[in-house]
Design a protein around this motif. Structure first.
Motif, PDB file in Angstrom:
ATOM      1  N   ALA A   1       9.200  11.264  11.017  1.00  0.00           N
ATOM      2  CA  ALA A   1       9.878  11.802   9.840  1.00  0.00           C
ATOM      3  C   ALA A   1       9.065  11.548   8.569  1.00  0.00           C
ATOM      4  CB  ALA A   1      11.269  11.195   9.711  1.00  0.00           C
ATOM      5  N   THR A   2       8.538  10.332   8.449  1.00  0.00           N
ATOM      6  CA  THR A   2       7.730  10.015   7.272  1.00  0.00           C
ATOM      7  C   THR A   2       6.424  10.786   7.285  1.00  0.00           C
ATOM      8  OG1 THR A   2       8.677   7.783   7.254  1.00  0.00           O
ATOM      9  CG2 THR A   2       6.683   8.140   5.952  1.00  0.00           C
ATOM     10  N   GLY A   3       5.828  10.925   8.475  1.00  0.00           N
ATOM     11  CA  GLY A   3       4.586  11.685   8.580  1.00  0.00           C
ATOM     12  C   GLY A   3       4.765  13.129   8.149  1.00  0.00           C
ATOM     13  N   ASP A   4       5.871  13.741   8.537  1.00  0.00           N
ATOM     14  CA  ASP A   4       6.135  15.129   8.130  1.00  0.00           C
ATOM     15  C   ASP A   4       6.227  15.248   6.614  1.00  0.00           C
ATOM     16  OD1 ASP A   4       6.166  15.906  10.765  1.00  0.00           O
ATOM     17  OD2 ASP A   4       8.350  15.850  10.966  1.00  0.00           O
ATOM     18  N   LYS A   5       6.882  14.273   5.971  1.00  0.00           N
ATOM     19  CA  LYS A   5       6.985  14.305   4.509  1.00  0.00           C
ATOM     20  C   LYS A   5       5.611  14.156   3.857  1.00  0.00           C
ATOM     21  CE  LYS A   5      11.681  12.371   4.298  1.00  0.00           C
ATOM     22  NZ  LYS A   5      12.505  11.230   3.820  1.00  0.00           N
ATOM     23  N   GLU A   6       4.798  13.271   4.403  1.00  0.00           N
ATOM     24  CA  GLU A   6       3.480  13.051   3.822  1.00  0.00           C
ATOM     25  C   GLU A   6       2.581  14.262   4.001  1.00  0.00           C
ATOM     26  OE1 GLU A   6       2.906  10.624   1.897  1.00  0.00           O
ATOM     27  OE2 GLU A   6       4.803   9.641   2.352  1.00  0.00           O
TER      28      GLU A   6
ATOM     29  N   LEU B   1       4.909   1.764   6.793  1.00  0.00           N
ATOM     30  CA  LEU B   1       6.046   0.960   6.354  1.00  0.00           C
ATOM     31  C   LEU B   1       7.368   1.467   6.933  1.00  0.00           C
ATOM     32  CD1 LEU B   1       7.205  -1.280   4.542  1.00  0.00           C
ATOM     33  CD2 LEU B   1       7.252   0.390   2.665  1.00  0.00           C
ATOM     34  N   ALA B   2       7.486   2.774   7.150  1.00  0.00           N
ATOM     35  CA  ALA B   2       8.755   3.374   7.586  1.00  0.00           C
ATOM     36  C   ALA B   2       9.326   2.704   8.835  1.00  0.00           C
ATOM     37  CB  ALA B   2       8.585   4.876   7.801  1.00  0.00           C
ATOM     38  N   PRO B   3       8.571   2.519   9.929  1.00  0.00           N
ATOM     39  CA  PRO B   3       9.154   1.868  11.104  1.00  0.00           C
ATOM     40  C   PRO B   3       9.235   0.348  10.972  1.00  0.00           C
ATOM     41  CG  PRO B   3       6.896   2.452  11.568  1.00  0.00           C
ATOM     42  CD  PRO B   3       7.215   3.023  10.221  1.00  0.00           C
ATOM     43  N   LEU B   4       8.341  -0.242  10.179  1.00  0.00           N
ATOM     44  CA  LEU B   4       8.302  -1.700  10.077  1.00  0.00           C
ATOM     45  C   LEU B   4       9.452  -2.261   9.255  1.00  0.00           C
ATOM     46  CD1 LEU B   4       4.459  -2.234   9.575  1.00  0.00           C
ATOM     47  CD2 LEU B   4       5.800  -2.694  11.638  1.00  0.00           C
ATOM     48  N   ARG B   5      10.090  -1.439   8.433  1.00  0.00           N
ATOM     49  CA  ARG B   5      11.209  -1.936   7.639  1.00  0.00           C
ATOM     50  C   ARG B   5      12.530  -1.879   8.418  1.00  0.00           C
ATOM     51  NH1 ARG B   5      11.254   2.651   3.088  1.00  0.00           N
ATOM     52  NH2 ARG B   5      10.528   0.813   1.962  1.00  0.00           N
ATOM     53  N   LEU B   6      12.516  -1.296   9.623  1.00  0.00           N
ATOM     54  CA  LEU B   6      13.722  -1.244  10.452  1.00  0.00           C
ATOM     55  C   LEU B   6      13.965  -2.596  11.116  1.00  0.00           C
ATOM     56  CD1 LEU B   6      13.142   2.228  12.171  1.00  0.00           C
ATOM     57  CD2 LEU B   6      14.498   1.738  10.124  1.00  0.00           C
TER      58      LEU B   6
ATOM     59  N   ALA C   1       0.816  -1.222   0.000  1.00  0.00           N
ATOM     60  CA  ALA C   1       0.000   0.000   0.000  1.00  0.00           C
ATOM     61  C   ALA C   1       0.845   1.266   0.000  1.00  0.00           C
ATOM     62  CB  ALA C   1      -0.922  -0.001   1.223  1.00  0.00           C
ATOM     63  N   GLN C   2       2.115   1.166  -0.369  1.00  0.00           N
ATOM     64  CA  GLN C   2       2.978   2.336  -0.272  1.00  0.00           C
ATOM     65  C   GLN C   2       2.742   3.376  -1.360  1.00  0.00           C
ATOM     66  OE1 GLN C   2       7.187   1.612  -0.850  1.00  0.00           O
ATOM     67  NE2 GLN C   2       6.795  -0.251  -2.008  1.00  0.00           N
ATOM     68  N   THR C   3       1.794   3.115  -2.254  1.00  0.00           N
ATOM     69  CA  THR C   3       1.377   4.159  -3.186  1.00  0.00           C
ATOM     70  C   THR C   3       0.539   5.220  -2.479  1.00  0.00           C
ATOM     71  OG1 THR C   3      -0.536   2.809  -3.807  1.00  0.00           O
ATOM     72  CG2 THR C   3       1.445   2.642  -5.181  1.00  0.00           C
ATOM     73  N   LEU C   4       0.053   4.893  -1.275  1.00  0.00           N
ATOM     74  CA  LEU C   4      -0.743   5.828  -0.488  1.00  0.00           C
ATOM     75  C   LEU C   4       0.067   6.343   0.698  1.00  0.00           C
ATOM     76  CD1 LEU C   4      -4.141   3.893  -0.381  1.00  0.00           C
ATOM     77  CD2 LEU C   4      -3.525   5.815  -1.864  1.00  0.00           C
ATOM     78  N   PRO C   5      -0.215   7.545   1.173  1.00  0.00           N
ATOM     79  CA  PRO C   5       0.525   8.101   2.311  1.00  0.00           C
ATOM     80  C   PRO C   5       0.472   7.215   3.549  1.00  0.00           C
ATOM     81  CG  PRO C   5      -0.720   9.832   1.227  1.00  0.00           C
ATOM     82  CD  PRO C   5      -1.132   8.544   0.582  1.00  0.00           C
ATOM     83  N   ILE C   6      -0.677   6.621   3.843  1.00  0.00           N
ATOM     84  CA  ILE C   6      -0.796   5.812   5.046  1.00  0.00           C
ATOM     85  C   ILE C   6       0.073   4.564   4.941  1.00  0.00           C
ATOM     86  CG2 ILE C   6      -2.780   4.502   4.202  1.00  0.00           C
ATOM     87  CD1 ILE C   6      -2.184   5.757   7.813  1.00  0.00           C
ATOM     88  N   GLY C   7       0.218   4.020   3.744  1.00  0.00           N
ATOM     89  CA  GLY C   7       1.069   2.853   3.561  1.00  0.00           C
ATOM     90  C   GLY C   7       2.531   3.183   3.793  1.00  0.00           C
ATOM     91  N   ARG C   8       2.993   4.302   3.258  1.00  0.00           N
ATOM     92  CA  ARG C   8       4.383   4.719   3.466  1.00  0.00           C
ATOM     93  C   ARG C   8       4.636   5.074   4.927  1.00  0.00           C
ATOM     94  NH1 ARG C   8       3.084   7.195  -1.579  1.00  0.00           N
ATOM     95  NH2 ARG C   8       2.594   9.181  -0.563  1.00  0.00           N
ATOM     96  N   PHE C   9       3.640   5.651   5.574  1.00  0.00           N
ATOM     97  CA  PHE C   9       3.765   6.010   6.984  1.00  0.00           C
ATOM     98  C   PHE C   9       3.943   4.777   7.866  1.00  0.00           C
ATOM     99  CE2 PHE C   9       1.481   6.775  11.045  1.00  0.00           C
ATOM    100  CZ  PHE C   9       2.313   7.751  11.573  1.00  0.00           C
TER     101      PHE C   9
ATOM    102  N   GLY D   1      -0.288   5.891  14.534  1.00  0.00           N
ATOM    103  CA  GLY D   1       1.115   5.751  14.917  1.00  0.00           C
ATOM    104  C   GLY D   1       1.279   5.369  16.379  1.00  0.00           C
ATOM    105  N   ASN D   2       0.487   5.986  17.250  1.00  0.00           N
ATOM    106  CA  ASN D   2       0.567   5.640  18.671  1.00  0.00           C
ATOM    107  C   ASN D   2       0.154   4.192  18.918  1.00  0.00           C
ATOM    108  OD1 ASN D   2       1.403   8.219  19.365  1.00  0.00           O
ATOM    109  ND2 ASN D   2      -0.666   8.948  19.786  1.00  0.00           N
ATOM    110  N   GLU D   3      -0.865   3.745  18.205  1.00  0.00           N
ATOM    111  CA  GLU D   3      -1.317   2.358  18.390  1.00  0.00           C
ATOM    112  C   GLU D   3      -0.274   1.368  17.891  1.00  0.00           C
ATOM    113  OE1 GLU D   3      -5.259  -0.424  17.480  1.00  0.00           O
ATOM    114  OE2 GLU D   3      -5.225   1.712  16.956  1.00  0.00           O
ATOM    115  N   LEU D   4       0.349   1.668  16.756  1.00  0.00           N
ATOM    116  CA  LEU D   4       1.383   0.773  16.230  1.00  0.00           C
ATOM    117  C   LEU D   4       2.597   0.757  17.149  1.00  0.00           C
ATOM    118  CD1 LEU D   4       2.376  -1.071  13.966  1.00  0.00           C
ATOM    119  CD2 LEU D   4       3.221   0.969  12.775  1.00  0.00           C
TER     120      LEU D   4
END
Length: 218
Positions: free
Chosen positions: A83-88, A64-69, A54-62, A182-185
């Motif tokens: 950081a990702t949220g600010d970009k989105e 994905l950012a911590p989960l890929r660490l 779902a990274q074509t959408l802002p919520i998907g990129r948001f 983000g808080n829930e995740l």
């Protein structure tokens, strides 16, 4: 009228583009968030895979950012989301400057057109000459024509302002939604993955703490 028409076309194009953007986001983000959060409770890799699709959408990129660490601390986990949220959010504000410019400039262009039209109308008047009634009729028609630009500029500005206010409301709602998700995740990561791993690393058998040898099970 030419620049006013150009501003109206730009406003409509911006409104259509932003409407498509928000429709795609709002119609899919709840499902994506639900799937990612559910998967994160059992398998972070699966949650990351769902977010990556779902990274074509802002919520998907948001998400994905911590989960890929790899094994991040909670602080790093949160920092990646912020950081990702600010970009989105910057991308979500696309078109705001254009609409603000239209709101400010369109009425001024309309007023300018009216003023120049009135100047031309009064310059064509022949005060004191013959045909007073005919001149008055022509002057009234010229004044009415000159006022069209003011009306057009105000209509375009009102349209741009309405679109802008809707976009600002959606952006504010989205910022709150991103913060909540983000808080829930982060809470899931802390409680399900990070804190149990730290507890396991710090676990010391009671026998070792008392100084007695630990039985080898034989």
């Amino acid at each position: 009228m030419v620049p006013i028409v150009g501003l109206s076309v730009a406003t409509i194009a911006c409104a259509l583009e932003r409407s498509w953007f928000w429709y795609q986001l709002l119609s899919q983000e709840d499902r994506i968030v639900h799937d990612v959060l559910d998967a994160a409770r059992y398998d972070l890799n699966e949650a990351g895979a769902i977010a990556e699709k779902a990274q074509t959408l802002p919520i998907g990129r948001f998400l994905l950012a911590p989960l890929r660490l790899r094994n991040p601390s909670p602080e790093t986990f949160r920092l990646a989301m912020e950081a990702t949220g600010d970009k989105e959010f910057v991308q979500m504000r696309k078109g705001d400057k254009l609409l603000e410019t239209v709101v400010a400039v369109a009425p001024l262009l309309g007023l300018l057109g009216t003023v120049t039209g009135l100047i031309g109308t009064f310059n064509n008047l022949n005060i004191g000459g013959g045909g007073t009634t005919q001149q008055a009729t022509a002057a009234a028609a010229g004044i009415g024509e000159a006022l069209i630009t003011t009306a057009a500029g105000m209509v375009v500005a009102i349209l741009a302002l309405a679109v802008f206010r809707v976009m600002v409301s959606l952006q504010a709602r989205q910022m709150d939604y991103f913060s909540e998700v983000g808080n829930e995740l982060e809470l899931i990561y802390r409680q399900v993955w990070y804190e149990p791993a730290i507890a396991d690393e710090n676990y010391v058998p009671a026998a070792a703490m008392s100084g007695r040898p630990i039985a080898d099970g034989n």
